[in-house]
Design a protein around this motif. Structure first.
Motif, PDB file in Angstrom:
ATOM      1  N   LYS A   1       0.818  -1.207   0.000  1.00 48.10           N
ATOM      2  CA  LYS A   1       0.000   0.000   0.000  1.00 48.10           C
ATOM      3  C   LYS A   1       0.854   1.260   0.000  1.00 48.10           C
ATOM      4  CE  LYS A   1      -3.968  -2.165   0.242  1.00 48.10           C
ATOM      5  NZ  LYS A   1      -4.917  -2.129  -0.895  1.00 48.10           N
TER       6      LYS A   1
ATOM      7  N   TYR B   1      -2.059   1.995  -4.375  1.00 45.10           N
ATOM      8  CA  TYR B   1      -1.269   2.571  -3.284  1.00 45.10           C
ATOM      9  C   TYR B   1      -2.099   3.572  -2.486  1.00 45.10           C
ATOM     10  CZ  TYR B   1       2.626   0.592  -5.915  1.00 45.10           C
ATOM     11  OH  TYR B   1       3.458  -0.267  -6.581  1.00 45.10           O
ATOM     12  N   GLU B   2      -1.826   3.625  -1.212  1.00 45.50           N
ATOM     13  CA  GLU B   2      -2.458   4.618  -0.349  1.00 45.50           C
ATOM     14  C   GLU B   2      -1.527   5.774  -0.053  1.00 45.50           C
ATOM     15  OE1 GLU B   2      -3.812   2.510   3.097  1.00 45.50           O
ATOM     16  OE2 GLU B   2      -5.254   1.286   1.958  1.00 45.50           O
TER      17      GLU B   2
ATOM     18  N   GLY C   1      -5.470   9.399  -2.265  1.00 44.06           N
ATOM     19  CA  GLY C   1      -4.071   9.096  -2.006  1.00 44.06           C
ATOM     20  C   GLY C   1      -3.355  10.186  -1.227  1.00 44.06           C
TER      21      GLY C   1
ATOM     22  N   GLY D   1      -7.855  13.211  -0.921  1.00 42.83           N
ATOM     23  CA  GLY D   1      -6.503  12.925  -0.465  1.00 42.83           C
ATOM     24  C   GLY D   1      -5.786  14.161   0.020  1.00 42.83           C
TER      25      GLY D   1
ATOM     26  N   LYS E   1       0.690   4.438   9.493  1.00 42.36           N
ATOM     27  CA  LYS E   1       0.168   3.106   9.216  1.00 42.36           C
ATOM     28  C   LYS E   1       0.913   2.080  10.063  1.00 42.36           C
ATOM     29  CE  LYS E   1      -1.553   3.946   4.588  1.00 42.36           C
ATOM     30  NZ  LYS E   1      -2.956   3.853   5.079  1.00 42.36           N
TER      31      LYS E   1
END
Length: 646
Positions: A385, A438-439, A466, A561, A581
């Motif tokens: 991610k 992807y984050e 994002g 985002g 994260k």
């Protein structure tokens, strides 16, 4: 291919043919299941012009296959035979002193030479006719470590082709002069024919130096693709070319029409954790398992051994780490040390006398473990991610114009950024790579951000949710190594909602910063200071030095985002604070974790620094190597590997 391959480079042309049976027995003893052959054997394949002899090599491949050993076949174009290079001297690269390369080693051909390319096509075609479809051949390697050595070839063919390349790129000499800023020092060219390549030892223009590199990389791309087209035309599969550790010559460009990414590395023992950076990059280029074609067993060397001492267990961990990170093949250089020649000091699995080196025990151990874990490795994938940009354009631009004294782009990415993510799945990507899935994307020192449609793609990706963490020194120059003149960045200033008040590319201990909420924010290497526009908030400010109280980290919401702009290099802890994260699991810093998902799920842990470490598991896992069950806090021993299935 649903199989894990472990083996080495093998040169049957070096040995008496009756020794093959004994070498096969040695392979079996170590549980080796793949050998790479042919890469330097052109002289034996074509001893005289247009007289081809492949029977000896057919017998090798046949015998290996009959004994359960697969072959990677190599095209031998890195070492044309002496008769060819002497009969057609234009095939030899011309060094910067304008003397043709001696016929003395390897990788000395001119990549522009039409004669060389024609001879390549002939030998590759003859090989494909003979070996295409052989059940024992699992893939092909084109050439060997292909790269513009000695700053490239300076022959008249290359110079002329370079000028044509520039004319095609810019259209007119006036546009080239403007793009490179040649009015400075009265350097403007009158015609493309007046352009000479940069010669080593001279203070040459950065734009010229980068263009010379780009030209040679383009020549190499077509040089490789010509061979790949022939092999594909005969139905050959898994075609690649083995490349070295850096992205100066773009992996994405070179591998565009190839099937599998192939990679060589020879890092010292203490660099083992850094190798993971390359693996996370290689895995992303083709979104399929990559192949390690060369790595040392015990030591490196040419006429003498070098590379430093490797502790017991280092080879074992070096064998496992690429597999944990998504490889399906790991081959050593080499199977048996050469008894003579340029590299008789290099380590191998076996000595010239055929006796196993002590380190071969570690290879045997890993091979048997791959048999136990093969199904788990081939049925699971690595999903990330988080992505970290590693740009070929930036690599070359900073090589030609570093801006920071002693700056090493790749090493900075590894030590200052990638090293923070030893307990995360991370993809290392170039700018052409898709952002889907992807984050968070991190883009430090991405000198040219407006390429490959990244500007537009990044904006859309951010709007969808994002988080882009950009900077420092991102979006600061174009692909011609020209700084922007309307603003410090081409678009990032506007996107991030800031005004760049000051910049200082000089590392110092005077500048300090603090998070807006609480605590120190470490800064270093370079410094941009921002004023926040409406809608942008300051996350951290300078509190020491002449930039106080301007912002060093800012955040702006864009759609669903956000853009986080960093004006300096921050600590691993501060970077993880921005990422926000959780890791795969809690673990000591000397342990690299990789989460695997698919038909099964689990974690592979590799200790990389020859120290005791630990791992904290939140569920019960079974180690596929030992069968032991783990949960909670688990000790990991020096160079130990755990393959933990959930």
């Amino acid at each position: 291919m649903k199989k894990i391959y472990l083996g080495a480079a093998y040169y049957p042309e070096m040995w008496r043919e009756n020794e093959l049976e004994t070498d096969i027995a040695r392979c079996k003893k170590l549980s080796i299941n793949c050998l790479r052959v042919g890469e330097f054997a052109w002289g034996k394949m074509e001893p005289k012009e247009d007289e081809f002899e492949f029977e000896w090599l057919i017998r090798v491949v046949d015998q290996l296959y009959e004994n359960g050993i697969s072959t990677v076949m190599c095209t031998p174009t890195a070492t044309p035979p002496r008769w060819l290079l002497n009969q057609y001297p234009e095939t030899r690269m011309m060094m910067h002193d304008l003397i043709r390369a001696d016929v003395s080693s390897r990788c000395h051909t001119c990549k522009t030479s039409s004669v060389m390319r024609e001879k390549n096509r002939i030998i590759v075609t003859e090989m494909a006719k003979v070996f295409a479809g052989h059940k024992g051949i699992v893939g092909w390697q084109i050439d060997n470590e292909i790269y513009p050595y000695s700053e490239g070839c300076y022959c008249e063919q290359c110079k002329s082709a370079f000028r044509r390349y520039l004319k095609e790129k810019f259209g007119s000499i006036e546009k080239l002069n403007r793009a490179w800023g040649m009015t400075r020092w009265s350097l403007s060219y009158d015609t493309f024919e007046a352009i000479e390549p940069p010669y080593p030892g001279q203070w040459k223009h950065p734009s010229l130096r980068k263009a010379w590199r780009d030209f040679h990389y383009g020549q190499i791309k077509t040089y490789v693709e010509e061979q790949a087209e022939i092999l594909h035309g005969y139905g050959c599969e898994n075609v690649g070319t083995d490349m070295m550790a850096h992205n100066s010559m773009s992996y994405y460009d070179i591998n565009e029409k190839l099937d599998v990414v192939q990679y060589n590395h020879y890092d010292a023992a203490e660099r083992l954790p850094c190798n993971a950076f390359s693996y996370d990059f290689l895995r992303s280029v083709k979104d399929r398992p990559f192949w390690v074609m060369e790595t040392q067993v015990g030591w490196n060397g040419s006429e003498y051994a070098e590379g430093g001492y490797r502790p017991v267990g280092n080879c074992y961990a070096n064998t496992w780490l690429p597999m944990a990170k998504g490889a399906e093949m790991n081959l050593y250089w080499l199977f048996r040390t050469h008894p003579n020649g340029h590299e008789l000091g290099h380590g191998a699995l076996f000595s010239p006398a055929g006796r196993a080196y002590r380190v071969s025990e570690e290879v045997q151990k890993a091979a048997k473990e791959f048999e136990k874990c093969g199904e788990f490795l081939t049925n699971t994938r690595i999903r990330s991610k988080i992505a970290l940009h590693y740009s070929s354009t930036a690599h070359n631009s900073y090589d030609c114009a570093p801006l920071l004294k002693g700056f090493d782009y790749r090493e900075t990415l590894i030590q200052k950024y990638y090293a923070a993510f030893r307990h995360y799945n991370v993809d290392v990507i170039d700018t052409a790579h898709s952002l889907e899935g992807y984050e968070v994307v991190i883009s430090p020192f991405l000198s040219t951000a407006d390429e490959n449609g990244l500007k537009e793609r990044m904006l859309e990706w951010i709007k969808k949710g994002g988080t882009w963490i950009a900077g420092p020194m991102t979006d600061i120059m174009d692909a011609n190594v020209m700084r922007y003149t309307e603003a410090p960045y081409s678009f990032l200033e506007e996107l991030a909602g800031v005004y760049v008040k000051y910049q200082k590319p000089v590392a110092n201990e005077i500048f300090t910063a603090q998070w807006t909420n609480d605590g120190e924010c470490a800064v270093g290497m370079c410094y941009d200071a921002y004023e926040c526009n409406e809608g942008t908030r300051s996350l951290a400010r300078y509190v020491g030095g002449e930039f106080s109280p301007l912002s060093v980290i800012t955040e702006k919401k864009v759609g669903k985002g956000k853009v986080i702009l960093t004006g300096s290099v921050i600590s691993h802890g501060d970077l993880l604070r921005l990422i926000n994260k959780p890791p795969i699991a809690e673990a000591s810093k000397n342990v690299i974790l990789t989460e695997r998902t698919g038909e099964e799920c689990g974690i592979i842990a590799v200790e990389t620094q020859n120290q005791r470490g630990y791992l904290v598991l939140d569920n019960e896992y079974t180690d596929l190597i030992t069968g032991r069950i783990f949960s909670g806090k688990t000790d990991i021993y020096p160079y130990e590997v755990l393959v933990l299935r959930k």
